[in-house]
Design a protein around this motif. Structure first.
Motif: not given
Length: 406
Positions: A109-121, A141-143
């Motif tokens: 839903s628009h209520r969730e945004l901004p949705l910030r997703m992060a990963e050290l992958g 590499m790990q980004l």
């Protein structure tokens, strides 16, 4: 010895071996300690900034990268597919296709945004052997990657917030940006052919750079295949530049993956994808830190933060107890006993350690330590618990200063 390749090996941070292969460095215990501290710092920095962390596989089907556009525009830099059970699997060159799939796996839903997703992958690049070197150009590499899925009216604010996060991290790391670069496409390059989207993305990045008050230079031929980007450039002691941090605006992949969210009007809308890396790859970040600090890392990053030196064997029990207490408090502490040489020789051998605690007969008798800082200051005999509290405070604050101001 300014080059991180020589210094990193001399400091026992990392090394390579022909049996593992070129561009595939391994981390020794001291290097692993630096890397772990850096990764934990950036994870917490992101958590406090509203990011949620995920894990995604380092492999994907060839179709995934065909959908994202990587196969058409980036195939020369990817490892060849592996045939597994009648399917072609590919080591990922980027995390963004996986994060797009993660986003579309659930309704939003628009209520969730901004949705910030992060990963050290982990990600992989099929670099030619001639360009590989130390930790700066590697094949695995790990980004420190993240993707913000947001409404169009939120994009400029998210880019601005990413730039602020980068500046905050650089302050804690004790490094300085050489310049900011607005990376644009070049004529005839392999880019997504959608001029309108490129103009929109470029306008947002310029708006954010202007709002941040950051001077920047335009550079053709440095854009990602799907859009322009802000590159934060750093320079080594020889003046050679490399890109450490990036912020990118992407209208392309949300359309390719048919991403959507429900707006306040009840209709389905397309999010914008902001890619950002605060420290880029961990390998390149550590390479730069080695060269900037020449092994004298900020206390919170140092492989060994506290070196305890009993003057004689009689003080070993008190020194060992101090090391144990420091470790319990979360510090990386080690003992350098009399069997390692004279006190002067041990002090010199530990010259890159931020804090040295000398325990002589007088200190052992009343539970104190004679503290020596790496910069030559000596705060004076302190109760052992007080010394650990003050050191722990500097480390917890991710400060580049070794000691509190008087």
């Amino acid at each position: 010895m300014h080059d991180h390749r020589r210094l990193g090996r001399a400091l026992d941070l990392f090394d390579t071996d022909p049996l593992i292969g070129a561009g595939l460095p391994f981390w020794l215990p001291d290097g692993a300690a630096v890397r772990h501290a850096l990764e934990e710092y950036v994870r917490e920095l992101e958590r406090q900034a509203g990011y949620r962390h995920v894990y995604s596989p380092v492999l994907g089907k060839r179709e995934l990268y065909e959908m994202s556009g990587h196969w058409a525009h980036y195939r020369d830099d990817m490892f060849p597919p592996m045939g597994i059970g009648g399917e072609e699997m590919v080591l990922r060159p980027s995390l963004c296709p996986h994060h797009a799939v993660l986003f579309r796996s659930r309704p939003h839903s628009h209520r969730e945004l901004p949705l910030r997703m992060a990963e050290l992958g982990g990600m992989f690049r099929s670099e030619l052997s001639g360009v590989l070197g130390g930790l700066t150009r590697v094949r695995a590499m790990q980004l420190n990657d993240a993707h913000v899925f947001c409404r169009p009216d939120q994009v400029a604010g998210e880019v601005l917030a990413a730039l602020a996060l980068i500046r905050q991290a650089y302050g804690a790391l004790g490094i300085t940006a050489a310049r900011y670069r607005l990376s644009l496409p070049a004529e005839g390059g392999k880019y997504v052919a959608d001029p309108a989207l490129w103009r929109r993305a470029n306008a947002v990045l310029v708006e954010a750079l202007d709002a941040a008050g950051v001077a920047y230079e335009e550079a053709g031929g440095e854009a990602a295949f799907y859009g322009p980007k802000i590159d934060v450039q750093v320079a080594d002691r020889a003046g050679r530049e490399s890109t450490l941090s990036t912020v990118q605006v992407d209208f392309h992949q949300p359309a390719r993956f048919d991403l959507g969210y429900t707006g306040p009007d009840g209709a389905r809308h397309r999010p914008v994808m902001v890619h950002r890396a605060v420290i880029g790859s961990v390998e390149r970040a550590v390479a730069h830190l080695v060269e900037v600090h020449q092994g004298a890392f900020p206390a919170w990053l140092a492989p060994v933060q506290l070196l305890v030196l009993p003057v004689g064997e009689e003080q070993r029990p008190q020194a060992e107890e101090l090391v144990r207490e420091a470790v319990v408090r979360g510090l990386r502490a080690e003992l350098a006993g009399p069997d390692a040489g004279t006190l002067g020789a041990r002090v010199r051998a530990g010259r890159l350690v931020p804090y040295q605690a000398v325990v002589g007969a007088a200190e052992a008798a009343d539970g104190r330590v004679a503290l020596r800082l790496r910069d030559g200051r000596r705060p004076g005999p302190l109760p052992a618990a007080e010394a650990l509290r003050l050191i722990g405070g500097r480390v917890a604050a991710h400060s580049v200063e070794l000691w509190p101001e008087p």
